[in-house]
Design a protein around this motif. Sequence first.
Motif, PDB file in Angstrom:
ATOM      1  N   HIS A 106       0.837  -1.205   0.000  1.00 30.15           N
ATOM      2  CA  HIS A 106       0.000   0.000   0.000  1.00 30.15           C
ATOM      3  C   HIS A 106       0.880   1.267   0.000  1.00 30.15           C
ATOM      4  CE1 HIS A 106      -3.815  -1.980   0.474  1.00 30.15           C
ATOM      5  NE2 HIS A 106      -3.360  -2.671   1.530  1.00 30.15           N
ATOM      6  N   TYR A 108      -0.126   5.041   0.784  1.00 28.59           N
ATOM      7  CA  TYR A 108      -1.216   5.929   1.202  1.00 28.59           C
ATOM      8  C   TYR A 108      -0.853   7.403   0.940  1.00 28.59           C
ATOM      9  CZ  TYR A 108      -3.189   1.888   3.613  1.00 28.59           C
ATOM     10  OH  TYR A 108      -3.716   0.691   3.901  1.00 28.59           O
ATOM     11  N   THR A 109      -1.892   8.118   0.550  1.00 32.64           N
ATOM     12  CA  THR A 109      -1.776   9.574   0.322  1.00 32.64           C
ATOM     13  C   THR A 109      -3.041  10.252   0.846  1.00 32.64           C
ATOM     14  OG1 THR A 109      -0.483   9.225  -1.661  1.00 32.64           O
ATOM     15  CG2 THR A 109      -1.450  11.418  -1.391  1.00 32.64           C
ATOM     16  N   TRP A 110      -2.841  11.384   1.537  1.00 30.58           N
ATOM     17  CA  TRP A 110      -4.004  12.161   1.985  1.00 30.58           C
ATOM     18  C   TRP A 110      -4.625  12.860   0.783  1.00 30.58           C
ATOM     19  CZ3 TRP A 110      -6.444  11.680   6.374  1.00 30.58           C
ATOM     20  CH2 TRP A 110      -5.763  11.212   7.507  1.00 30.58           C
ATOM     21  N   SER A 125      -9.188  11.976   3.154  1.00 32.07           N
ATOM     22  CA  SER A 125      -8.992  10.543   3.477  1.00 32.07           C
ATOM     23  C   SER A 125      -7.588  10.129   3.114  1.00 32.07           C
ATOM     24  CB  SER A 125     -10.008   9.682   2.723  1.00 32.07           C
ATOM     25  OG  SER A 125     -11.333  10.019   3.080  1.00 32.07           O
ATOM     26  N   LEU A 126      -7.087   9.152   3.910  1.00 31.08           N
ATOM     27  CA  LEU A 126      -5.785   8.524   3.626  1.00 31.08           C
ATOM     28  C   LEU A 126      -6.067   7.319   2.753  1.00 31.08           C
ATOM     29  CD1 LEU A 126      -2.798   8.896   4.289  1.00 31.08           C
ATOM     30  CD2 LEU A 126      -3.112   7.320   6.216  1.00 31.08           C
ATOM     31  N   ILE A 127      -5.774   7.402   1.426  1.00 34.11           N
ATOM     32  CA  ILE A 127      -6.187   6.411   0.425  1.00 34.11           C
ATOM     33  C   ILE A 127      -4.947   5.815  -0.229  1.00 34.11           C
ATOM     34  CG2 ILE A 127      -7.504   6.055  -1.701  1.00 34.11           C
ATOM     35  CD1 ILE A 127      -9.225   8.413  -0.895  1.00 34.11           C
ATOM     36  N   CYS A 128      -5.015   4.499  -0.458  1.00 37.34           N
ATOM     37  CA  CYS A 128      -3.930   3.792  -1.172  1.00 37.34           C
ATOM     38  C   CYS A 128      -3.989   4.165  -2.627  1.00 37.34           C
ATOM     39  CB  CYS A 128      -4.080   2.273  -0.996  1.00 37.34           C
ATOM     40  SG  CYS A 128      -2.812   1.337  -1.918  1.00 37.34           S
ATOM     41  N   GLU A 129      -2.847   4.529  -3.165  1.00 41.28           N
ATOM     42  CA  GLU A 129      -2.782   4.933  -4.556  1.00 41.28           C
ATOM     43  C   GLU A 129      -3.041   3.773  -5.506  1.00 41.28           C
ATOM     44  OE1 GLU A 129       0.948   6.706  -5.264  1.00 41.28           O
ATOM     45  OE2 GLU A 129       0.539   8.527  -4.083  1.00 41.28           O
ATOM     46  N   GLU A 133      -7.830   1.775  -1.134  1.00 43.24           N
ATOM     47  CA  GLU A 133      -8.267   1.431   0.219  1.00 43.24           C
ATOM     48  C   GLU A 133      -8.205   2.690   1.094  1.00 43.24           C
ATOM     49  OE1 GLU A 133      -6.975  -1.336   4.028  1.00 43.24           O
ATOM     50  OE2 GLU A 133      -5.762  -1.304   2.242  1.00 43.24           O
ATOM     51  N   LYS A 135      -7.838   4.182   4.542  1.00 42.15           N
ATOM     52  CA  LYS A 135      -7.338   3.791   5.836  1.00 42.15           C
ATOM     53  C   LYS A 135      -7.880   4.698   6.950  1.00 42.15           C
ATOM     54  CE  LYS A 135      -3.016   2.985   8.348  1.00 42.15           C
ATOM     55  NZ  LYS A 135      -1.537   3.055   8.289  1.00 42.15           N
TER      56      LYS A 135
END
Length: 535
Positions: A106, A108-110, A125-129, A133, A135
Amino acid sequence: MHHDKEFKVETLQSNEYAALHESEQHNEQFFHADEFNRDVEIGLSSKDLYETSDDIEQNEIYPNKKKARKKHQIRHSKSSFRILKMGAITVTAMMSAAVMTFAHEHMYTWIITKTPTCLEEGLESLICEDCNEIKETRKLPKTNHKDVIWTTTQDATCLHEGKEELICTYCHERLEEKIIPLGNHITDQWTIIVKPTCTTQGQQDLICTLCNTVVESQVLNESHEEIILKGKEATCTTTGLTEGIQCAKCKQILKKQEVIKVQHKPVTIAGIDATCTQNGLTEGSQCSICGKVLKEQTIIQASHTPEIIPAVAATCQKTGLSEGSKCSVCGEVLIPQKTIIGDHSPQIIPAVAATCQKTGLSEGSKCSLCNTILKEQTVTTGDHIPQVLAGVAKTCTTPGLTEGSQCSTCGTLLVEQRTIPASHNEITIPGYEATCENEGMSDGVICADCNEVIVAQDVIQAYGHNIITIEAQMPTCVADGYTASSICDTCGTVIRAAEVIPADGSPNSNYHSWVIDESNPEAVTYICSTCGLRQ
């Protein structure tokens, strides 16, 4: 970190969609399958999964992801589907179903999923690029007002102040306000107050249309309506006139006609010389145009040219001749010479001075040629020679003497000395008047030489104040009143000062002058005749 993820693939008929469900997050993924034994376009989210741009919009499933397209080849077999050119991804199917598994880490990027504004909070949101997903999700605070502008909500005029508000253009909240000072007058056009004429000035005013204030005034002038007054040509015998100008409306002469005079053109009339026996004429002149004599010729009387015949001096012993004259042209005697008997030549015989003791002789004269006595000498008596006898000044107690004189030659007394009685040299000491409060003094006299008091000064007693009373003045509802006071009528001194009684214009004041208000016959009301208060 690595995860194995499973995706369930449901096979659909040709030209239909097959849904790919993510087992953990249940995010729907779409791809199109024409036939399983043909090339198809599959939309995936990871580096090996791409969204198909033909079947789904980018922001619906994978916001903030770039669109891409990758073509994959799937071959059909009884036991499995295999995706070629997919790296480590393997698709296994039993009959009409298959499971895909792959491993990834994963990243993650805000990502802001709801932008905050000045009205409401936002979300990020903190999302998997790779797999999208989520988080973690957190709120973003409301932002400050950004797009704000000052807006005039009420214009200022010359009568009323204006108002300006700072408003957010997004939420329309009023953040601040400030007062706009009174504005300029509003003017439309000039109004003629006094119409001008050609003899009087007029006036026009620029008036505010709101408050009727005169903003500016201008003087108006109206020109004369000029007409020409014809001139008249002058000659040497008659005067002419210059051209003039007159106003046709007010008849005022704007340019005065001037009298034109034309001078004669003189020519000379020659004169005639006179002789000893015949008259002549002086030079004259006349106008060459009209013939008028401009300078009259006068007669020059005939006259001789005189020549002096010198006189012959006479003496006391021989006669002489007076001066005469004759004409130098014709020789005629003009002034005959007369015989003159000569006078003596006087010579002074000096006088002999007389004294107070011896006679003298006055001055005489005789002819220096023949010694004839011309003026006899007479006997004179001499005068005394005066010598001053000094005077003696008087004092306050001793007498003096006036100045006298006597002859310095024979001692005869010429002016007798007189006795001057002793007396004081009096001077006046001015007194001063008494006042209401202070004593005075009468005039006195003393001797300027010995300071003896001749007339003593007397004290004049103060005569006291002449008190008058100024009556009290009651106040009104608009003007102050005063208590009674008193002053001295002679010197103006305030004996008792007046005190101010303040005006009282309140409704309950006793200082109103109530009268019935006749302007409203339906109700009995009263009005103050001084200040206009009604009740």
